[in-house]
Scaffold this motif. Structure first.
Motif, PDB file in Angstrom:
ATOM      1  N   ASP A 106       0.834  -1.202   0.000  1.00  0.00           N
ATOM      2  CA  ASP A 106       0.000   0.000   0.000  1.00  0.00           C
ATOM      3  C   ASP A 106       0.877   1.264   0.000  1.00  0.00           C
ATOM      4  OD1 ASP A 106      -2.330  -1.469  -0.014  1.00  0.00           O
ATOM      5  OD2 ASP A 106      -2.662  -1.294   2.154  1.00  0.00           O
ATOM      6  N   HIS A 107       1.936   1.241   0.783  1.00  0.00           N
ATOM      7  CA  HIS A 107       2.848   2.389   0.849  1.00  0.00           C
ATOM      8  C   HIS A 107       3.512   2.625  -0.510  1.00  0.00           C
ATOM      9  CE1 HIS A 107       5.475   5.305   2.660  1.00  0.00           C
ATOM     10  NE2 HIS A 107       6.553   4.663   2.182  1.00  0.00           N
ATOM     11  N   GLN A 108       3.951   1.537  -1.136  1.00  0.00           N
ATOM     12  CA  GLN A 108       4.581   1.665  -2.459  1.00  0.00           C
ATOM     13  C   GLN A 108       3.585   2.124  -3.502  1.00  0.00           C
ATOM     14  OE1 GLN A 108       6.427  -2.103  -3.229  1.00  0.00           O
ATOM     15  NE2 GLN A 108       8.207  -1.678  -1.920  1.00  0.00           N
ATOM     16  N   SER A 109       2.343   1.675  -3.405  1.00  0.00           N
ATOM     17  CA  SER A 109       1.309   2.102  -4.326  1.00  0.00           C
ATOM     18  C   SER A 109       1.057   3.591  -4.209  1.00  0.00           C
ATOM     19  CB  SER A 109       0.004   1.342  -4.074  1.00  0.00           C
ATOM     20  OG  SER A 109       0.142  -0.017  -4.335  1.00  0.00           O
ATOM     21  N   CYS A 110       1.052   4.082  -2.945  1.00  0.00           N
ATOM     22  CA  CYS A 110       0.851   5.511  -2.712  1.00  0.00           C
ATOM     23  C   CYS A 110       2.012   6.322  -3.290  1.00  0.00           C
ATOM     24  CB  CYS A 110       0.700   5.799  -1.230  1.00  0.00           C
ATOM     25  SG  CYS A 110      -0.852   5.206  -0.550  1.00  0.00           S
ATOM     26  N   GLU A 111       3.226   5.817  -3.140  1.00  0.00           N
ATOM     27  CA  GLU A 111       4.406   6.511  -3.661  1.00  0.00           C
ATOM     28  C   GLU A 111       4.404   6.556  -5.187  1.00  0.00           C
ATOM     29  OE1 GLU A 111       7.907   4.715  -2.060  1.00  0.00           O
ATOM     30  OE2 GLU A 111       7.614   5.580  -0.071  1.00  0.00           O
ATOM     31  N   ASN A 112       3.935   5.488  -5.822  1.00  0.00           N
ATOM     32  CA  ASN A 112       3.919   5.433  -7.281  1.00  0.00           C
ATOM     33  C   ASN A 112       2.858   6.351  -7.881  1.00  0.00           C
ATOM     34  OD1 ASN A 112       5.994   3.587  -7.382  1.00  0.00           O
ATOM     35  ND2 ASN A 112       4.638   1.799  -7.457  1.00  0.00           N
TER      36      ASN A 112
END
Length: 113
Positions: A106-112
């Protein structure tokens, strides 16, 4: 105390055919080759014979079952309980890991975005 009828799930009004069907069902489920136990199979067989002889309302007597087999079954049951507890602990750990991985995803999705 349990009667032989209670063990088989029959009554004094059950027909011979019903008793035989119930015995076959239980023996199929409790057979040692089907993850059952020898002791349970012996108990069901003994109850079946007693019911057929007209002794279904008598209280069960376990004298004919080998005491050593009972002890082995208790040890096996204890071992299975311990294995179950270990599996529960492993499941909790795996669930924690899954939650952590989901958070990272989820964190990586938000960053992308």
């Amino acid at each position: 105390m349990t009667t032989y009828h209670e063990l088989l799930g029959t009554t004094e009004y059950s027909t011979t055919s019903d008793i035989r069907k119930r015995y076959k069902l239980l023996s199929h489920r409790l057979h040692p080759d089907k993850s059952g136990s020898v002791i349970l199979m012996q108990l069901i067989y003994h109850a079946y014979n007693e019911v057929l002889c007209g002794n279904g309302n008598k209280h069960c007597e376990l004298i004919h079952i080998n005491h050593d087999k009972i002890l082995l079954t208790k040890k096996y049951a204890e071992k299975l309980k311990q294995e179950l507890e270990l599996q529960k602990i492993n499941n909790i750990e795996l669930e924690k890991q899954i939650l952590e991985l989901r958070k990272k995803l989820d964190h990586q999705s938000c960053e992308n975005k």
